[in-house]
Scaffold this motif. Structure first.
Motif, PDB file in Angstrom:
ATOM      1  N   LEU A 136       0.874  -0.973  -0.293  1.00 52.13           N
ATOM      2  CA  LEU A 136      -0.112  -0.054  -0.225  1.00 52.13           C
ATOM      3  C   LEU A 136       1.131   1.020   0.307  1.00 52.13           C
ATOM      4  O   LEU A 136       0.002   2.523   0.186  1.00 52.13           O
ATOM      5  N   SER A 137       2.476   1.223   0.144  1.00 54.30           N
ATOM      6  CA  SER A 137       3.247   2.695  -0.511  1.00 54.30           C
ATOM      7  C   SER A 137       3.590   3.017  -1.565  1.00 54.30           C
ATOM      8  O   SER A 137       4.105   3.698  -1.537  1.00 54.30           O
ATOM      9  N   HIS A 138       2.921   1.487  -2.398  1.00 50.86           N
ATOM     10  CA  HIS A 138       2.881   1.703  -3.674  1.00 50.86           C
ATOM     11  C   HIS A 138       1.828   2.392  -4.435  1.00 50.86           C
ATOM     12  O   HIS A 138       0.560   2.303  -3.973  1.00 50.86           O
ATOM     13  N   ILE A 139       2.287   3.058  -5.414  1.00 51.31           N
ATOM     14  CA  ILE A 139       0.939   3.983  -6.055  1.00 51.31           C
ATOM     15  C   ILE A 139      -0.351   3.332  -6.745  1.00 51.31           C
ATOM     16  O   ILE A 139      -1.623   3.688  -6.309  1.00 51.31           O
ATOM     17  N   ALA A 140      -0.101   2.159  -7.313  1.00 51.54           N
ATOM     18  CA  ALA A 140      -0.990   0.693  -7.787  1.00 51.54           C
ATOM     19  C   ALA A 140      -1.736   1.104  -6.575  1.00 51.54           C
ATOM     20  O   ALA A 140      -2.779   0.591  -6.866  1.00 51.54           O
ATOM     21  N   GLY A 141      -1.344  -0.049  -5.292  1.00 51.55           N
ATOM     22  CA  GLY A 141      -2.135  -0.563  -4.080  1.00 51.55           C
ATOM     23  C   GLY A 141      -2.783   0.673  -3.492  1.00 51.55           C
ATOM     24  O   GLY A 141      -3.913   0.564  -3.798  1.00 51.55           O
ATOM     25  N   GLN A 142      -2.563   1.708  -4.231  1.00 52.04           N
ATOM     26  CA  GLN A 142      -3.096   3.011  -3.242  1.00 52.04           C
ATOM     27  C   GLN A 142      -5.008   3.570  -3.949  1.00 52.04           C
ATOM     28  O   GLN A 142      -5.035   3.542  -3.171  1.00 52.04           O
ATOM     29  N   ILE A 143      -4.289   2.947  -5.420  1.00 48.31           N
ATOM     30  CA  ILE A 143      -5.402   3.759  -6.000  1.00 48.31           C
ATOM     31  C   ILE A 143      -6.163   2.389  -6.083  1.00 48.31           C
ATOM     32  O   ILE A 143      -7.264   3.250  -6.085  1.00 48.31           O
ATOM     33  N   CYS A 144      -6.188   1.467  -6.305  1.00 43.41           N
ATOM     34  CA  CYS A 144      -6.865  -0.165  -6.637  1.00 43.41           C
ATOM     35  C   CYS A 144      -7.110  -0.254  -5.006  1.00 43.41           C
ATOM     36  O   CYS A 144      -8.343  -0.395  -5.025  1.00 43.41           O
ATOM     37  N   ASP A 145      -6.994  -0.177  -3.956  1.00 45.75           N
ATOM     38  CA  ASP A 145      -6.814  -0.840  -2.960  1.00 45.75           C
ATOM     39  C   ASP A 145      -7.541  -0.025  -1.753  1.00 45.75           C
ATOM     40  O   ASP A 145      -8.710  -0.329  -1.032  1.00 45.75           O
ATOM     41  N   ILE A 146      -7.258   1.870  -1.963  1.00 43.95           N
ATOM     42  CA  ILE A 146      -8.063   2.876  -1.563  1.00 43.95           C
ATOM     43  C   ILE A 146      -8.782   3.686  -1.500  1.00 43.95           C
ATOM     44  O   ILE A 146      -9.662   3.726  -1.208  1.00 43.95           O
ATOM     45  N   MET A 147      -8.300   4.328  -2.620  1.00 46.90           N
ATOM     46  CA  MET A 147      -8.997   5.148  -3.373  1.00 46.90           C
ATOM     47  C   MET A 147     -10.425   4.610  -3.959  1.00 46.90           C
ATOM     48  O   MET A 147     -11.841   4.645  -4.304  1.00 46.90           O
ATOM     49  N   CYS A 148     -10.042   3.013  -4.962  1.00 45.99           N
ATOM     50  CA  CYS A 148     -11.029   2.260  -4.964  1.00 45.99           C
ATOM     51  C   CYS A 148     -12.030   1.206  -4.585  1.00 45.99           C
ATOM     52  O   CYS A 148     -12.790   1.039  -4.815  1.00 45.99           O
ATOM     53  N   ASN A 149     -10.579   0.970  -3.317  1.00 50.32           N
ATOM     54  CA  ASN A 149     -11.550   0.044  -1.879  1.00 50.32           C
ATOM     55  C   ASN A 149     -11.176   0.648  -0.924  1.00 50.32           C
ATOM     56  O   ASN A 149     -10.052   0.916  -0.930  1.00 50.32           O
ATOM     57  N   ASN A 150     -11.727   1.061   0.059  1.00 55.89           N
ATOM     58  CA  ASN A 150     -12.024   1.099   1.648  1.00 55.89           C
ATOM     59  C   ASN A 150     -12.123   0.135   2.157  1.00 55.89           C
ATOM     60  O   ASN A 150     -13.090   0.134   2.489  1.00 55.89           O
ATOM     61  N   ASN A 151     -11.166   0.001   3.321  1.00 54.06           N
ATOM     62  CA  ASN A 151     -11.607  -1.176   3.483  1.00 54.06           C
ATOM     63  C   ASN A 151     -11.998  -0.898   5.261  1.00 54.06           C
ATOM     64  O   ASN A 151     -12.068  -0.010   6.083  1.00 54.06           O
ATOM     65  N   TYR A 152     -12.473  -2.324   5.650  1.00 49.83           N
ATOM     66  CA  TYR A 152     -12.832  -2.559   6.684  1.00 49.83           C
ATOM     67  C   TYR A 152     -13.720  -3.904   7.163  1.00 49.83           C
ATOM     68  O   TYR A 152     -14.296  -4.521   6.775  1.00 49.83           O
TER      69      TYR A 152
END
Length: 221
Positions: A136-152
């Motif tokens: 998640l320190s990688h921008i690809a992970g940021q976009i795919c897993d945080i911006m497109c998906n937000n964890n709970y």
């Protein structure tokens, strides 16, 4: 440690005691809390008591959040966000020296995410299932897993879509990623080329050990 200190980190989220030992808490002047997402016993938590910061289990951290009256503060923070303001900091790998910090703005992140939805509407849409395994320190992970998906709790309530995403195990790239993919049966899957090459190599090795027909398919491919 360098990134945590340079970014003036206020909260560390850690997945193991081994990772925790890499940090010198006395040097992190802005640190307020350490949250462990791994399972720890009560005895282990007591052993983490220190004069610099409070340590929480993930469960305790979530419970504290449920009791907090955050609506007003969230509203204030939302109104403070403006185009051009820093949204997050992504660091380079540090192969040529200390990692370099790249500041990405709110409008940068949201524009990219909206553009992806326009270009790939069949992929980035409601009801999708994905697997998070990139750092998640990688921008690809940021976009795919945080911006497109937000964890709970492993099921992600997305920022832009009503989809689900599951976290892979820490040893995903050592072989367990395939097991996670079988369990989740994702409708979308984003990976760097090397991951697909590893999957291809594993399929070919399995085909070589199969029937003559399977071996022929492998050789022809």
């Amino acid at each position: 440690m360098y990134i945590a200190e340079h970014s003036e980190c206020s909260c560390l989220v850690i997945d193991s005691l081994e990772q925790f030992k890499k940090y010198d808490l006395s040097l992190l002047k802005n640190l307020k809390a350490v949250v462990f997402i791994c399972a720890l016993t009560d005895q282990q938590m007591k052993s983490l008591t220190n004069p610099y910061v409070t340590c929480y289990t993930w469960k305790n951290f979530i419970e504290i959040g449920k009791k907090a009256k955050v609506e007003l503060e969230l509203h204030e923070r939302q109104t403070m966000q403006q185009p051009g303001n820093c949204c997050n900091i992504v660091y380079t790998s540090g192969t040529t020296g200390t990692p370099k910090a790249v500041m990405l703005s709110h409008d940068n992140m949201t524009w990219i995410t909206r553009a992806l939805r326009i270009m790939l509407p069949q992929v980035i849409e409601d009801g999708q299932r994905g697997v998070s395994f990139l750092p998640l320190s990688h921008i690809a992970g940021q976009i795919c897993d945080i911006m497109c998906n937000n964890n709970y709790y492993n099921i992600l309530v997305t920022i832009f879509t009503k989809s689900k995403c599951y976290f892979a195990r820490p040893d995903a790239l050592s072989g367990t990623l395939v097991d996670t993919l079988k369990y989740v049966n994702p409708t979308t899957f984003f990976a760097v080329p090397r991951v697909y090459e590893k999957i291809e190599d594993k399929i070919k090795n399995q085909l070589k050990e199969g029937s003559s027909l399977k071996q022929k398919i492998c050789n022809d491919s």
